[in-house]
Design an enzyme around this catalytic site. Structure first.
Site, PDB file in Angstrom:
ATOM      1  NE  ARG A 150      -3.537  -2.178   2.877  1.00 39.89           N
ATOM      2  CZ  ARG A 150      -3.286  -3.285   3.569  1.00 39.89           C
ATOM      3  NH1 ARG A 150      -2.098  -3.433   4.163  1.00 39.89           N
ATOM      4  NH2 ARG A 150      -4.184  -4.235   3.679  1.00 39.89           N
ATOM      5  CE  LYS A 157      -6.341  -0.690   4.726  1.00 42.15           C
ATOM      6  NZ  LYS A 157      -7.666  -0.967   4.121  1.00 42.15           N
ATOM      7  CG  HIS A 159      -4.313   0.572  -3.955  1.00 40.98           C
ATOM      8  ND1 HIS A 159      -3.675   0.578  -2.731  1.00 40.98           N
ATOM      9  CD2 HIS A 159      -5.289  -0.364  -3.849  1.00 40.98           C
ATOM     10  CE1 HIS A 159      -4.250  -0.298  -1.924  1.00 40.98           C
ATOM     11  NE2 HIS A 159      -5.223  -0.889  -2.577  1.00 40.98           N
ATOM     12  NE  ARG A 200      -2.807  -3.749  -1.195  1.00 37.56           N
ATOM     13  CZ  ARG A 200      -2.343  -4.506  -0.207  1.00 37.56           C
ATOM     14  NH1 ARG A 200      -1.041  -4.695  -0.079  1.00 37.56           N
ATOM     15  NH2 ARG A 200      -3.167  -5.101   0.635  1.00 37.56           N
ATOM     16  CG  HIS A 235      -6.012  -8.730   1.541  1.00 40.81           C
ATOM     17  ND1 HIS A 235      -6.172  -9.177   0.245  1.00 40.81           N
ATOM     18  CD2 HIS A 235      -5.849  -7.377   1.444  1.00 40.81           C
ATOM     19  CE1 HIS A 235      -6.100  -8.157  -0.592  1.00 40.81           C
ATOM     20  NE2 HIS A 235      -5.918  -7.061   0.110  1.00 40.81           N
ATOM     21  CE1 TYR A 281      -5.924  -7.628  -6.967  1.00 42.31           C
ATOM     22  CE2 TYR A 281      -6.186  -8.496  -4.746  1.00 42.31           C
ATOM     23  CZ  TYR A 281      -5.902  -7.449  -5.602  1.00 42.31           C
ATOM     24  OH  TYR A 281      -5.604  -6.220  -5.095  1.00 42.31           O
TER      25      TYR A 281
END
Length: 298
Positions: A148, A172, A244, A247, A270, A279
């Protein structure tokens, strides 16, 4: 309870209890502030404890005039979380959004770049400038490690474990993960560190920060977005590209070449495999293109 106090308490809860990042806190705050502004604008004298489903419906109808379904859905989701918090803390008995449905939206597949387009972008970098070596190292890192943009700008020199072939990434909620890094990317980062960064004088707060601006501070998200946008224009790419996009391309190219979805989930950081599964839809689209191009009965 006033709106200001409720929002302040909610942000503290999200930061301390949920461990959410400052960017996520800001986004949630903006959604709730839209409701507060609407109440003030339309003289709706209701507090977060007394506002009803009727007023919430009126607010959603109002934003629906200017916002697309995806944006509306995000705001509804943010408000639902806010009022769930108030119910959890026993400030309210019920959530006024409990029966309000989000608008139907199609699943948006992320934009990706081909390997040729990534090569075009990197070839457009002016390596004759000090920023050129830094920018090449940054873009190579974004694509090679699937970072990110916030993870890229906060990457530290002490996070580089080149002998082990990995870097430590803080994602995150301050969750850390180790991501493999390839030899080419190690080479470009090393060139930047040894030939460019070594001649800069970092600010005290940026001594360990890997990528610096001209004044010795860390880069901002906006600066990286601008760098990517300018390079896309220079390279003649017509796609809407952001940091992004690298990514997304990282994950898509891995999946196309047979990588395991769980491994991609770990590298992307994730929390849920469901997020990574988007994806698989990208890859299905790619497989359809391959079949249409090569199958004799297309």
């Amino acid at each position: 309870m006033k709106w200001h106090n409720a929002l302040k308490d909610y942000k503290s809860y999200l930061r301390i209890e949920r461990g959410l990042s400052q960017n996520t806190l800001q986004n949630y705050s903006l959604d709730i502030q839209k409701l507060i502004h609407w109440c003030e604008e339309h003289s709706v004298a209701k507090s977060p404890l007394t506002i009803s489903e009727k007023e919430i419906q009126q607010f959603i109808y109002h934003i629906g005039k200017t916002m697309n379904p995806r944006s509306q859905s995000r705001i509804i989701s943010g408000l639902r979380g806010f009022f769930n918090y108030l119910v959890f803390e026993e400030y309210r008995k019920a959530n006024p959004l409990e029966l309000i449905e989000s608008p139907k939206i199609g699943r948006k597949l992320p934009d990706t770049l081909s390997t040729q387009e990534i090569d075009q972008l990197i070839a457009a970098i002016d390596l004759g400038s000090p920023q050129g070596e830094r920018n090449r190292a940054m873009l190579e890192t974004l694509y090679a490690c699937g970072l990110r943009v916030s993870e890229l700008i906060h990457l530290k020199i002490s996070d580089l474990f080149f002998e082990e072939g990995v870097i430590k990434v803080t994602g995150k909620g301050d969750k850390e993960r180790f991501v493999p890094i390839g030899k080419n990317t190690i080479k470009y980062i090393t060139i930047y560190r040894n030939e460019i960064r070594v001649h800069q004088k970092p600010k005290p707060t940026a001594i360990d920060t890997l990528f610096l601006n001209r004044r010795g501070n860390g880069l901002t998200r906006a600066m990286v977005f601008t760098i990517v946008k300018n390079l896309a224009e220079k390279a003649g790419l017509k796609k809407s590209i952001s940091p992004h996009t690298f990514r997304h391309s990282f994950a898509t190219h891995l999946l196309e070449n047979g990588a395991d979805l769980r491994a991609i989930q770990q590298m992307l950081g994730h929390e849920s495999i469901t997020t990574t599964e988007i994806y698989t839809h990208v890859e299905t689209s790619y497989l359809t293109q391959v079949m249409e191009k090569y199958h004799p009965r297309k």
